[in-house]
Design a protein around this motif. Structure first.
Motif, PDB file in Angstrom:
ATOM      1  N   ASN A  35      -2.800  58.532   7.280  1.00  0.00           N
ATOM      2  CA  ASN A  35      -2.543  58.064   8.742  1.00  0.00           C
ATOM      3  C   ASN A  35      -1.161  57.613   9.000  1.00  0.00           C
ATOM      4  OD1 ASN A  35      -2.608  55.275   7.994  1.00  0.00           O
ATOM      5  ND2 ASN A  35      -4.661  55.111   8.282  1.00  0.00           N
ATOM      6  N   HIS A  36      -0.798  57.090   9.880  1.00  0.00           N
ATOM      7  CA  HIS A  36       0.709  56.733  10.354  1.00  0.00           C
ATOM      8  C   HIS A  36       1.307  55.904   9.391  1.00  0.00           C
ATOM      9  CE1 HIS A  36       4.232  57.019  12.829  1.00  0.00           C
ATOM     10  NE2 HIS A  36       4.214  55.602  13.160  1.00  0.00           N
ATOM     11  N   GLY A  37       0.669  54.749   9.435  1.00  0.00           N
ATOM     12  CA  GLY A  37       1.223  53.514   8.685  1.00  0.00           C
ATOM     13  C   GLY A  37       1.291  53.774   7.288  1.00  0.00           C
ATOM     14  N   GLU A  38       0.187  54.625   6.545  1.00  0.00           N
ATOM     15  CA  GLU A  38       0.338  54.964   5.316  1.00  0.00           C
ATOM     16  C   GLU A  38       1.335  55.802   5.042  1.00  0.00           C
ATOM     17  OE1 GLU A  38      -4.551  54.660   4.569  1.00  0.00           O
ATOM     18  OE2 GLU A  38      -3.570  56.818   5.052  1.00  0.00           O
ATOM     19  N   ALA A  39       1.695  56.972   5.908  1.00  0.00           N
ATOM     20  CA  ALA A  39       2.660  58.037   5.711  1.00  0.00           C
ATOM     21  C   ALA A  39       4.199  57.371   5.764  1.00  0.00           C
ATOM     22  CB  ALA A  39       2.698  58.967   6.641  1.00  0.00           C
ATOM     23  N   ILE A  40       4.236  56.236   6.687  1.00  0.00           N
ATOM     24  CA  ILE A  40       5.552  55.806   6.652  1.00  0.00           C
ATOM     25  C   ILE A  40       5.850  54.627   5.656  1.00  0.00           C
ATOM     26  CG2 ILE A  40       6.069  56.059   9.304  1.00  0.00           C
ATOM     27  CD1 ILE A  40       5.624  52.772   9.590  1.00  0.00           C
ATOM     28  N   SER A  41       4.750  54.327   4.975  1.00  0.00           N
ATOM     29  CA  SER A  41       4.971  53.493   3.783  1.00  0.00           C
ATOM     30  C   SER A  41       5.624  54.310   2.785  1.00  0.00           C
ATOM     31  CB  SER A  41       3.673  52.856   3.370  1.00  0.00           C
ATOM     32  OG  SER A  41       3.787  52.316   2.060  1.00  0.00           O
ATOM     33  N   VAL A  42       5.180  55.523   2.534  1.00  0.00           N
ATOM     34  CA  VAL A  42       5.652  56.289   1.556  1.00  0.00           C
ATOM     35  C   VAL A  42       7.084  56.826   2.141  1.00  0.00           C
ATOM     36  CG1 VAL A  42       5.544  58.776   0.474  1.00  0.00           C
ATOM     37  CG2 VAL A  42       3.271  57.463   1.060  1.00  0.00           C
ATOM     38  N   GLY A  43       7.490  56.944   3.240  1.00  0.00           N
ATOM     39  CA  GLY A  43       8.549  57.222   3.985  1.00  0.00           C
ATOM     40  C   GLY A  43       9.681  56.106   3.535  1.00  0.00           C
ATOM     41  N   MET A  44       9.150  54.874   3.624  1.00  0.00           N
ATOM     42  CA  MET A  44      10.034  53.727   3.323  1.00  0.00           C
ATOM     43  C   MET A  44      10.203  53.671   2.054  1.00  0.00           C
ATOM     44  SD  MET A  44       8.733  50.623   5.735  1.00  0.00           S
ATOM     45  CE  MET A  44       6.797  50.701   5.757  1.00  0.00           C
ATOM     46  N   MET A  45       9.326  53.788   1.114  1.00  0.00           N
ATOM     47  CA  MET A  45       9.746  54.233  -0.411  1.00  0.00           C
ATOM     48  C   MET A  45      10.777  55.205  -0.568  1.00  0.00           C
ATOM     49  SD  MET A  45       8.658  52.909  -3.227  1.00  0.00           S
ATOM     50  CE  MET A  45      10.026  52.741  -4.158  1.00  0.00           C
ATOM     51  N   GLY A  46      10.885  56.112  -0.008  1.00  0.00           N
ATOM     52  CA  GLY A  46      11.861  57.397  -0.111  1.00  0.00           C
ATOM     53  C   GLY A  46      13.233  56.826   0.469  1.00  0.00           C
ATOM     54  N   ALA A  47      12.927  56.013   1.526  1.00  0.00           N
ATOM     55  CA  ALA A  47      14.325  55.577   2.136  1.00  0.00           C
ATOM     56  C   ALA A  47      14.823  54.573   1.269  1.00  0.00           C
ATOM     57  CB  ALA A  47      14.028  54.894   3.472  1.00  0.00           C
ATOM     58  N   ALA A  48      14.117  53.809   0.501  1.00  0.00           N
ATOM     59  CA  ALA A  48      14.648  52.794  -0.285  1.00  0.00           C
ATOM     60  C   ALA A  48      15.213  53.236  -1.649  1.00  0.00           C
ATOM     61  CB  ALA A  48      13.516  51.836  -0.884  1.00  0.00           C
ATOM     62  N   LEU A 103      -8.681  42.427  16.197  1.00  0.00           N
ATOM     63  CA  LEU A 103      -8.383  43.140  15.221  1.00  0.00           C
ATOM     64  C   LEU A 103      -9.653  42.748  14.197  1.00  0.00           C
ATOM     65  CD1 LEU A 103      -4.595  42.146  14.884  1.00  0.00           C
ATOM     66  CD2 LEU A 103      -5.863  44.258  15.678  1.00  0.00           C
ATOM     67  N   ARG A 104     -10.744  41.924  14.505  1.00  0.00           N
ATOM     68  CA  ARG A 104     -11.572  41.652  13.739  1.00  0.00           C
ATOM     69  C   ARG A 104     -12.585  42.588  13.659  1.00  0.00           C
ATOM     70  NH1 ARG A 104     -11.449  36.556  12.390  1.00  0.00           N
ATOM     71  NH2 ARG A 104     -10.614  35.026  13.745  1.00  0.00           N
ATOM     72  N   THR A 105     -12.748  43.509  14.587  1.00  0.00           N
ATOM     73  CA  THR A 105     -13.638  44.855  14.508  1.00  0.00           C
ATOM     74  C   THR A 105     -13.067  45.976  14.042  1.00  0.00           C
ATOM     75  OG1 THR A 105     -13.023  45.119  16.828  1.00  0.00           O
ATOM     76  CG2 THR A 105     -15.139  43.813  16.264  1.00  0.00           C
ATOM     77  N   LEU A 106     -11.550  46.106  13.476  1.00  0.00           N
ATOM     78  CA  LEU A 106     -10.834  47.134  13.355  1.00  0.00           C
ATOM     79  C   LEU A 106     -11.305  47.489  11.674  1.00  0.00           C
ATOM     80  CD1 LEU A 106      -8.661  48.516  14.819  1.00  0.00           C
ATOM     81  CD2 LEU A 106      -7.030  47.248  13.673  1.00  0.00           C
ATOM     82  N   SER A 107     -11.336  48.853  11.337  1.00  0.00           N
ATOM     83  CA  SER A 107     -11.709  49.011   9.820  1.00  0.00           C
ATOM     84  C   SER A 107     -10.435  48.452   9.023  1.00  0.00           C
ATOM     85  CB  SER A 107     -11.941  50.578   9.748  1.00  0.00           C
ATOM     86  OG  SER A 107     -10.821  50.933   9.956  1.00  0.00           O
ATOM     87  N   ALA A 108     -10.735  48.424   7.782  1.00  0.00           N
ATOM     88  CA  ALA A 108      -9.723  48.056   6.802  1.00  0.00           C
ATOM     89  C   ALA A 108      -8.520  48.999   7.000  1.00  0.00           C
ATOM     90  CB  ALA A 108     -10.314  48.110   5.426  1.00  0.00           C
ATOM     91  N   ARG A 109      -8.833  50.287   7.128  1.00  0.00           N
ATOM     92  CA  ARG A 109      -8.100  51.282   6.979  1.00  0.00           C
ATOM     93  C   ARG A 109      -7.028  51.167   8.106  1.00  0.00           C
ATOM     94  NH1 ARG A 109      -7.825  57.856   6.377  1.00  0.00           N
ATOM     95  NH2 ARG A 109      -5.727  57.885   5.616  1.00  0.00           N
ATOM     96  N   GLU A 110      -7.698  51.032   9.335  1.00  0.00           N
ATOM     97  CA  GLU A 110      -6.896  50.807  10.597  1.00  0.00           C
ATOM     98  C   GLU A 110      -5.904  49.535  10.582  1.00  0.00           C
ATOM     99  OE1 GLU A 110      -6.437  53.318  12.425  1.00  0.00           O
ATOM    100  OE2 GLU A 110      -8.222  54.441  11.964  1.00  0.00           O
ATOM    101  N   LEU A 111      -6.404  48.734  10.047  1.00  0.00           N
ATOM    102  CA  LEU A 111      -5.614  47.424   9.912  1.00  0.00           C
ATOM    103  C   LEU A 111      -4.761  47.826   8.862  1.00  0.00           C
ATOM    104  CD1 LEU A 111      -5.993  44.610  10.772  1.00  0.00           C
ATOM    105  CD2 LEU A 111      -7.276  43.815   8.926  1.00  0.00           C
ATOM    106  N   ARG A 112      -4.733  48.547   7.717  1.00  0.00           N
ATOM    107  CA  ARG A 112      -3.613  48.681   6.913  1.00  0.00           C
ATOM    108  C   ARG A 112      -2.469  49.630   7.643  1.00  0.00           C
ATOM    109  NH1 ARG A 112      -7.044  50.149   2.680  1.00  0.00           N
ATOM    110  NH2 ARG A 112      -6.672  52.526   3.311  1.00  0.00           N
ATOM    111  N   THR A 113      -3.058  50.470   8.498  1.00  0.00           N
ATOM    112  CA  THR A 113      -2.031  51.173   9.043  1.00  0.00           C
ATOM    113  C   THR A 113      -0.873  50.369   9.925  1.00  0.00           C
ATOM    114  OG1 THR A 113      -1.528  53.596  10.070  1.00  0.00           O
ATOM    115  CG2 THR A 113      -3.221  52.276  11.082  1.00  0.00           C
ATOM    116  N   GLY A 114      -1.748  49.698  10.608  1.00  0.00           N
ATOM    117  CA  GLY A 114      -0.903  48.427  11.191  1.00  0.00           C
ATOM    118  C   GLY A 114       0.322  47.860  10.521  1.00  0.00           C
TER     119      GLY A 114
END
Ligand code: NAD
Ligand code: GLY
Length: 360
Positions: free
Chosen positions: A265-278, A174-185
């Motif tokens: 990306n996937h993690g960003e979209a599901i974050s918005v989706g979880m906000m909607g579900a909340a 994970l050390r070589t992963l970009s900040a955005r890819e870390l965020r999607t995880g």
């Protein structure tokens, strides 16, 4: 180096998820120990990951005495396709792969899903080992056997349930992963924090915002894998409880698609989706305002978005209706009746419309 083991117990067999820093350099020995009869392997990865980790893996496989080939596809979601699968079948044939040959998927969710699909279909199924290198793949996609490729008209629509024989997780990657890819995880990690309950929620809260210290994530990766292993063990083929793993995914998938799989990306979209579900759960009286604020704070600390920017909510609604038709009208919203209490529930279309408006 210490290694943690999580078992995925299925109805007919079980397999291990091994988690530990530096495991890639030991992967040859670990594969040999889990699959003692294996002697030939084909590693499927992409060019980027091969440059970073191919050499270490190669050394380890050589030391363990394997006869192997490393084959690559270009990086990117658009290569998770039948065209790529077809090219990979050709490479397997050229290598003389038979039913004992093991496929090793080295990469993120794209490689894991594609290589898993190829393993599931080549000669009606050959052994598969997952070595996930993104946070999303380490906490979610490498475990549980969902494999797939995309079609021009729909993502993940061609696939199979096909469980690996072994999952090797080396968090050092994970050390070589970009900040955005870390965020999607982290989007998936925040999902687990809310569907599994307070212990993981508190652990995740204590490490966000993330420092450079990747080792902070190790206990969290272990807990996510434990939770997913438990769910998959109970409902391997996604006929019941496994649906809870799709928390935030109903709106999230629609948003990803409407935004053309680029803006979110996937993690960003599901974050918005979880906000909607909340918001929907709060409207039903199932979540308190404090619990909604806890979600906002955790997702915010992970750097994840909570709203849809420059997206027409009506287009997201249209996409949800289209999805509903494909799933034969099933109501597929996962909602929380409190942290750690996910349920699948129908939602009044007027509430969905209002929620989407609130997300803009
Ligand atoms: P990804 O596989 O596209 O990887 C993201 C990028 O990071 C790629 O460019 C990749 O080359 C690069 N990369 C990977 N590991 C790296 C490392 N250690 N260092 C530097 N760069 C690295 O993206 P992802 O988020 O891992 O996976 C997304 C895919 O997972 C989607 O196709 C989605 O449908 C699928 N998915 C599957 C499941 C499942 O249960 N099977 C669950 C969730 C998501
Ligand atoms: N990622 C959702 C599942 O594995 O079911």
């Amino acid at each position: 180096m210490s290694t943690s083991k999580v078992k995925v117990k299925l109805s007919d067999r079980s397999y291990d998820i091994l988690i530990g820093s530096g495991l890639i350099v030991d992967s040859g020995r670990l594969i040999k120990a889990s699959l003692p009869n294996a002697s030939r392997l084909v590693v499927i990865t992409n060019d980027e990951i091969n440059k970073l980790y191919g050499r270490n893996l190669k050394t380890s496989l050589k030391e363990a005495g394997f006869d192997f080939a490393i084959v690559t596809v270009p990086a990117g979601e658009r290569y998770k396709s039948l065209t790529s699968a077809n090219k990979l079948y050709g490479k397997l044939l050229n290598f003389g792969a038979d039913r004992e040959t093991v496929i090793v998927a080295l990469g993120g969710g794209v490689i894991g899903d594609l290589a898993g699909f190829v393993a599931a279909t080549y000669m009606r199924g050959i052994p598969l080992v997952q070595i996930p290198t993104t946070l999303l793949a380490q906490v979610d996609s490498s475990v549980g056997g969902k494999t797939a490729v995309n079609h021009r008209l729909a993502k993940n629509i061609i696939g199979a349930f096909y469980q690996p024989q072994l999952v090797i997780i080396d968090p050092e990657t994970l050390r070589t992963l970009s900040a955005r890819e870390l965020r999607t995880g982290l989007g998936e990690v925040v999902k687990y924090a809310f569907i599994s309950g307070d212990p993981l929620f508190e652990k995740v809260k204590s490490v966000l915002p993330l420092t450079d210290n990747i080792s902070d994530l190790v206990p969290i990766i272990i807990d996510c894998c434990r939770f997913k292993a438990d769910v998959v063990g109970e409902d391997e083929h996604d006929l019941g409880r496994r649906a809870i793993l799709n928390y935030g995914h109903t709106i999230g998938h629609a948003l990803e698609a409407v935004a053309g799989y680029r803006q979110y990306n996937h993690g960003e979209a599901i974050s918005v989706g979880m906000m909607g579900a909340a918001l929907v759960a709060r409207a039903k009286g199932w979540l308190s305002e404090d619990e909604v604020q806890d979600f906002k704070a955790l997702a915010g600390a992970a750097g994840l978005p909570l709203t849809m920017k420059n997206i027409d909510p009506d287009k997201v609604l249209e996409h949800l209706k289209h999805d509903k038709k494909r799933t034969k009208g099933s109501d597929n919203f996962v909602l929380l009746k409190g942290r750690g209490k996910p349920v699948v529930s129908s939602v009044d279309p007027r509430v969905i419309k209002e929620t989407l408006r609130c997300l803009t």
